[in-house]
Write an enzyme that holds these catalytic residues in place. Structure first.
Site, PDB file in Angstrom:
ATOM      1  N   LYS A  79       0.839  -1.190   0.000  1.00  0.00           N
ATOM      2  CA  LYS A  79       0.000   0.000   0.000  1.00  0.00           C
ATOM      3  C   LYS A  79       0.883   1.252   0.000  1.00  0.00           C
ATOM      4  CE  LYS A  79      -4.208  -1.739   0.236  1.00  0.00           C
ATOM      5  NZ  LYS A  79      -5.258  -1.437  -0.762  1.00  0.00           N
ATOM      6  N   LYS A  85     -14.152  -6.610  -7.047  1.00  0.00           N
ATOM      7  CA  LYS A  85     -14.450  -7.107  -5.703  1.00  0.00           C
ATOM      8  C   LYS A  85     -15.952  -7.335  -5.593  1.00  0.00           C
ATOM      9  CE  LYS A  85     -10.613  -4.394  -3.843  1.00  0.00           C
ATOM     10  NZ  LYS A  85     -10.216  -3.206  -3.050  1.00  0.00           N
TER      11      LYS A  85
END
Length: 345
Positions: free
Chosen positions: A149, A248
């Site tokens: 990240k 997702k």
């Protein structure tokens, strides 16, 4: 049809810090329809909360429970709006789980996906201070794929640190829309030299012109869109400016929407990543059933939490081992669920 909603708190093993913010817990909602289970994980950057998910489910309770045909999944979903895609996903998952159990087949079998090889999952490292990041990287250095990240002031230094701590791991990065066009132009070539194999959502979610510039620059690293991709129409809209999409179930509204988005991505010659929010094995098991259709998977939700709510989904390091039992293939851990339950508000 029996109906039960369980608001739960998932506890993260480490503080999960990304460009959007940081958290140590996540509030999800489980839905039980007869023997079928679904999970809703709020997508905060789409304005969802656990409270809104519960309100949506209660609004549609009579519509959902009045259907007694377990095979009428598309028919029932057509009666539900998309105000909460995560709540819709919970319904979709519970219906598929219920049907699979009634037919005595796994979700992969039900969807005709048996036999497809599942890509290995990446494991996520959050934004963190250098020493803490080093320790976390060392702890997961045995995983073959790490997802890093980014979106802070020390992005390049963080990747260098992780590359040193985990020299044998493949690296992918996700900026969560945290870079400007100028920052992206500076960082992407440097990240390519460090062996980064793909970059998710480097720029703002509405900057299609910026993504077009990155694609035209041809840095040699695939660029994936994530946050703005909810529907098959979104996939088509972004197809000319990115190399791939991260899908997702909590964004697509479940399995039905994900299958449509995957088909659209393939029609536009896009690569597909199948990801998850912070979810237990209930939600991730459904995504794993589709994983054979993806080029990359980021389905590490159960690995990131300390209180998984179900058993049956297993990982041999990064190799997903889905259960072959009917439906989602998971069994509720009632001790963990009761401990995680929140008061319904």
């Amino acid at each position: 049809m029996e109906w039960a909603i369980y608001p739960v708190e998932l506890r993260l093993r480490n503080t999960f810090r990304i460009a959007h913010g940081a958290s140590n817990t996540r509030h999800n909602v489980l839905l039980n329809l007869d023997d079928g289970w679904g999970e809703a994980a709020a997508v905060a950057y789409h304005g969802e909360t656990a409270a809104k998910i519960q309100a949506w489910l209660e609004r549609y309770r009579e519509t959902i429970t009045s259907s007694y045909d377990p095979a009428a999944i598309h028919w029932l979903l057509a009666k539900l709006d998309f105000e909460s895609r995560a709540a819709r996903a919970a319904v979709d998952l519970a219906l598929h789980d219920r049907l699979g159990q009634q037919l005595g087949v796994s979700l992969r079998h039900l969807l005709g996906l048996n036999g497809l090889e599942l890509p290995q999952t990446s494991v996520t490292l959050p934004i963190e201070e250098p020493e803490a990041l080093r320790q976390q990287a060392l702890a997961v250095a045995h995983y073959p794929i790490l997802k890093v990240k980014l979106g802070g002031p020390a992005d390049l230094a963080s990747v260098v640190l992780i590359r040193e701590a985990a020299p044998n791991s493949r690296l992918r990065v996700d900026a969560n829309a945290g870079w400007s066009r100028e920052t992206a132009a500076q960082l992407i070539p440097a990240l390519a030299e460090l062996g980064v194999e793909l970059i998710e959502q480097p720029l703002a979610v509405d900057d299609l012109a910026g993504y077009a510039q990155l694609k035209a620059a041809n840095y040699g690293v695939p660029i994936f869109a994530d946050e703005p991709i909810k529907t098959a129409a979104d996939v088509a809209r972004w197809a000319k400016v990115v190399d791939g999409v991260n899908l997702k179930l909590m964004k697509t509204g479940g399995i039905v929407g994900a299958c449509a988005a995957i088909a659209t991505a393939r029609a536009h010659d896009l690569q597909v990543m199948l990801g998850c929010m912070i979810e237990s094995s209930i939600g991730v098991s459904a995504a794993c059933a589709l994983a054979g259709l993806a080029d990359f998977v980021d389905l590490d939700g159960p690995l990131l939490i300390a209180n998984d709510l179900a058993t049956g989904l297993n990982f041999a390091t990064a190799t997903i081992q889905p259960a072959a039992t009917p439906g989602l293939g998971v069994q509720i851990d009632w001790t963990a669920l009761n401990s995680a339950r929140l008061e319904t508000r």
